[in-house]
Each structure stands twice: as structure tokens, then as C-alpha cells.
Design a protein around this motif. Structure first.
Motif, mmCIF file in Angstrom:
data_model
loop_
_atom_site.group_PDB
_atom_site.id
_atom_site.type_symbol
_atom_site.label_atom_id
_atom_site.label_comp_id
_atom_site.label_asym_id
_atom_site.label_seq_id
_atom_site.Cartn_x
_atom_site.Cartn_y
_atom_site.Cartn_z
ATOM 1 N N SER A 37 0.810 -1.224 0.000
ATOM 2 C CA SER A 37 0.000 0.000 0.000
ATOM 3 C C SER A 37 0.842 1.272 0.000
ATOM 4 O O SER A 37 0.418 2.296 0.508
ATOM 5 C CB SER A 37 -0.966 0.007 1.194
ATOM 6 O OG SER A 37 -1.790 -1.132 1.172
ATOM 7 N N GLY A 38 2.057 1.189 -0.541
ATOM 8 C CA GLY A 38 2.919 2.365 -0.627
ATOM 9 C C GLY A 38 3.545 2.786 0.685
ATOM 10 O O GLY A 38 4.037 3.905 0.821
ATOM 11 N N ILE A 39 3.542 1.900 1.665
ATOM 12 C CA ILE A 39 4.078 2.239 2.991
ATOM 13 C C ILE A 39 5.546 2.632 2.886
ATOM 14 O O ILE A 39 6.361 1.931 2.271
ATOM 15 C CB ILE A 39 3.930 1.053 3.964
ATOM 16 C CG1 ILE A 39 2.464 0.821 4.305
ATOM 17 C CG2 ILE A 39 4.772 1.240 5.224
ATOM 18 C CD1 ILE A 39 1.800 1.938 5.068
ATOM 19 N N ILE A 40 5.882 3.774 3.492
ATOM 20 C CA ILE A 40 7.267 4.221 3.643
ATOM 21 C C ILE A 40 7.445 4.593 5.114
ATOM 22 O O ILE A 40 6.692 5.404 5.653
ATOM 23 C CB ILE A 40 7.585 5.446 2.762
ATOM 24 C CG1 ILE A 40 7.376 5.106 1.285
ATOM 25 C CG2 ILE A 40 9.015 5.949 3.028
ATOM 26 C CD1 ILE A 40 7.510 6.309 0.350
ATOM 27 N N ALA A 41 8.413 3.965 5.753
ATOM 28 C CA ALA A 41 8.696 4.241 7.162
ATOM 29 C C ALA A 41 10.160 4.622 7.311
ATOM 30 O O ALA A 41 11.022 4.085 6.618
ATOM 31 C CB ALA A 41 8.368 3.030 8.031
ATOM 32 N N GLU A 42 10.417 5.540 8.219
ATOM 33 C CA GLU A 42 11.780 6.030 8.470
ATOM 34 C C GLU A 42 12.182 5.703 9.902
ATOM 35 O O GLU A 42 11.428 5.947 10.842
ATOM 36 C CB GLU A 42 11.817 7.537 8.253
ATOM 37 C CG GLU A 42 13.165 8.165 8.533
ATOM 38 C CD GLU A 42 13.132 9.682 8.368
ATOM 39 O OE1 GLU A 42 14.200 10.257 8.185
ATOM 40 O OE2 GLU A 42 12.029 10.274 8.423
ATOM 41 N N TRP A 43 13.386 5.149 10.071
ATOM 42 C CA TRP A 43 13.968 4.884 11.386
ATOM 43 C C TRP A 43 14.811 6.089 11.757
ATOM 44 O O TRP A 43 15.663 6.531 10.975
ATOM 45 C CB TRP A 43 14.825 3.626 11.353
ATOM 46 C CG TRP A 43 15.561 3.347 12.627
ATOM 47 C CD1 TRP A 43 16.886 3.579 12.866
ATOM 48 C CD2 TRP A 43 15.026 2.780 13.823
ATOM 49 N NE1 TRP A 43 17.205 3.190 14.138
ATOM 50 C CE2 TRP A 43 16.078 2.702 14.756
ATOM 51 C CE3 TRP A 43 13.758 2.353 14.202
ATOM 52 C CZ2 TRP A 43 15.900 2.196 16.033
ATOM 53 C CZ3 TRP A 43 13.581 1.844 15.476
ATOM 54 C CH2 TRP A 43 14.643 1.758 16.377
#
Length: 93
Positions: A37-43
Motif C-alpha cells: 500500500s505504498g508504505i514508507i517508514a523512516e527509522w
């Protein structure tokens, strides 16, 4: 998601219930994950945060060149880049 601190593995809470497909890091303080679903996560060195995504397409791979620059590629040939603070579409089907 689990996190390696140099000595042990420990749980790191995911910011989403969606499947994550790829994770890449520039440093212990900067990493990216992408997925369904286009998920983009940043650590950020201590936790994962969702970023606004320009797509709903499944993202299958992320490559990080530095703390300021990353690429994500997904279904249908969609490609996104992150530079400094913005995410933009480079190619979309």
C-alpha cells in the motif's frame, strides 16, 4: 521488526500493520522500510515513523545511498526518491 544495537536483538514497534518488503540503512540512526500500500517508514535511531507516500502501489525494494538520499521501487515500475526531507515520484506507470 527487530533491532540490533551492536550486542543484542530487541523488538522495535512497527508503525504499520501492512507487510514490509524491504529495509535498508545508511547508519544506526537512519533507515528506511517500504511495503504494501505504498508504505514508507523512516527509522530515526530510536523508533519507526510513517512518512507521507506519493503512491498506494506496493513498494518492493529500498536502497539507501546516504542519510539524505534513498530510492524505493515497486509494482508497475513505480520509482520514488527521497532527498533531504521530501519524497518525490521519479517514474510512475
Amino acid at each position: 521488526i527487530v533491532h540490533w544495537d551492536g550486542a543484542t536483538w530487541s523488538p522495535a514497534e512497527s508503525p504499520t500493520g501492512a507487510a514490509l518488503r524491504s529495509v535498508s540503512f545508511a547508519s544506526p540512526a537512519k533507515g528506511w522500510a517500504v511495503g504494501d500500500s505504498g508504505i514508507i517508514a523512516e527509522w530515526d535511531g530510536s523508533r519507526w515513523r510513517l512518512k507521507d507516500s506519493p503512491t498506494a502501489a506496493q513498494l518492493n525494494s529500498v536502497a539507501v545511498a546516504s542519510e539524505a538520499f534513498a530510492w524505493a521501487a515497486g509494482s508497475g515500475g513505480v520509482v520514488h526518491s527521497h532527498h533531504q526531507t521530501s519524497i518525490s515520484t521519479c517514474r510512475s506507470s
